[in-house]
Design a protein around this motif. Structure first.
Motif, mmCIF file in Angstrom:
data_model
loop_
_atom_site.group_PDB
_atom_site.id
_atom_site.type_symbol
_atom_site.label_atom_id
_atom_site.label_comp_id
_atom_site.label_asym_id
_atom_site.label_seq_id
_atom_site.Cartn_x
_atom_site.Cartn_y
_atom_site.Cartn_z
ATOM 1 N N THR A 1 -36.690 29.571 -17.986
ATOM 2 C CA THR A 1 -37.833 28.678 -18.168
ATOM 3 C C THR A 1 -38.733 29.170 -19.292
ATOM 4 O O THR A 1 -39.226 28.373 -20.104
ATOM 5 C CB THR A 1 -38.632 28.574 -16.859
ATOM 6 N N ASP B 1 -37.182 28.301 -22.599
ATOM 7 C CA ASP B 1 -37.269 26.873 -22.898
ATOM 8 C C ASP B 1 -38.680 26.440 -23.263
ATOM 9 O O ASP B 1 -38.871 25.484 -24.034
ATOM 10 C CB ASP B 1 -36.793 26.047 -21.703
ATOM 11 N N ARG B 2 -39.689 27.144 -22.706
ATOM 12 C CA ARG B 2 -41.074 26.697 -22.894
ATOM 13 C C ARG B 2 -41.941 27.768 -23.549
ATOM 14 O O ARG B 2 -43.157 27.794 -23.348
ATOM 15 C CB ARG B 2 -41.671 26.316 -21.536
ATOM 16 N N LEU C 1 -45.364 27.206 -25.163
ATOM 17 C CA LEU C 1 -46.561 26.983 -24.365
ATOM 18 C C LEU C 1 -47.238 28.280 -23.961
ATOM 19 O O LEU C 1 -48.323 28.256 -23.369
ATOM 20 C CB LEU C 1 -46.201 26.191 -23.098
#
Length: 250
Positions: free
Chosen positions: A241, A244-245, A248
């Protein structure tokens, strides 16, 4: 295989139907060409025969480690993982070479046998568990396993359900023992591939944290480990995760 001595809810008609289902399953299993094919057929049939919400298979490698190669849902993988981590629960007990043929819990939330796993499973919304031994390899060193069925409902699996599950596991074990794909080497390769994939994903996530937070490798791993424990997410999934992010991330 005769069904004498096996209770099946609903009487003779249901018993005959179960016998036909087991016969069809055995034929399918013997025709399967790989470990994955056999195990996938087993979990699908278990859900049809026994019901429940989740089904998984636990396998124990020669080094003593446990893993879940097949499941009907990722939540089942997490429930299995909690048992591996705590060393508690039906699937761990049944997967041991000298473990019981079957084990179950009618209410995990109050089961005093497993003071850590039981409450953890209940927090995830699952109250009942039934497991039976599954033995894909009978030659020493024996590779053992378990077939597991979870339910959100306390008291979900009665004696008839557990008998049917035990019968299913017997058929599956015979098929697994005869499947050429079930070899110690194949399991080693699968486990190595899984370990390498996880290491690569965790390494990438560590690299992101090191660059963004200006910390060293050990500190980055500790951040991942503590976060994984705090939010109850597998370390590998958390790392994926983050990758992928990562845009952010503060």
């Amino acid at each position: 295989m005769a069904l004498e001595g096996v209770r099946v809810a609903g009487g003779v008609d249901d018993a005959g139907g179960l016998a036909q289902q087991m016969l069809g399953l055995t034929q399918d299993l013997l025709a399967a060409g790989s470990l994955a094919d056999v195990l996938e057929r087993v979990v699908v049939t278990a859900k049809d025969v026994v019901g429940g919400d989740l089904v998984s298979v636990t396998l124990r490698a020669p080094d003593g480690g446990f893993h879940t190669p097949v499941s009907t849902d990722l939540v089942a993988v997490e429930l299995d993982r909690l048992q591996y981590e705590f060393g508690e629960g039906c699937c761990v007990e049944c997967a041991l070479p000298d473990g019981p043929a079957a084990a179950h819990s009618l209410d995990l939330a109050s089961d005093t046998r497993w003071p850590r796993f039981g409450p953890a499973a209940a927090r995830l919304g699952f109250r009942a568990l039934a497991s039976v031994a599954l033995l894909p390899e009978v030659r020493a060193p024996r590779l053992s396993g378990a077939l597991n069925v979870y339910s959100r409902e306390a008291g979900a699996f009665d004696e008839a359900d557990r008998d049917a599950l035990l019968l299913l596991a017997t058929h599956a074990s015979l098929a697994l023992a005869m499947t050429e794909g079930v070899t110690r080497e194949q399991l080693r390769v699968e486990q190595l591939r899984e370990a390498l994939d996880s290491r690569d994903v965790i390494g990438q996530a560590k690299g992101i944290l090191m660059a963004r937070r200006r910390i060293d490798s050990d500190m980055a791993f500790d951040v991942l480990r503590r976060t994984s424990q705090n939010i109850n997410v597998k370390l590998r999934d958390l790392a994926a995760t983050l990758i992928d992010r990562h845009h952010l991330l503060d």
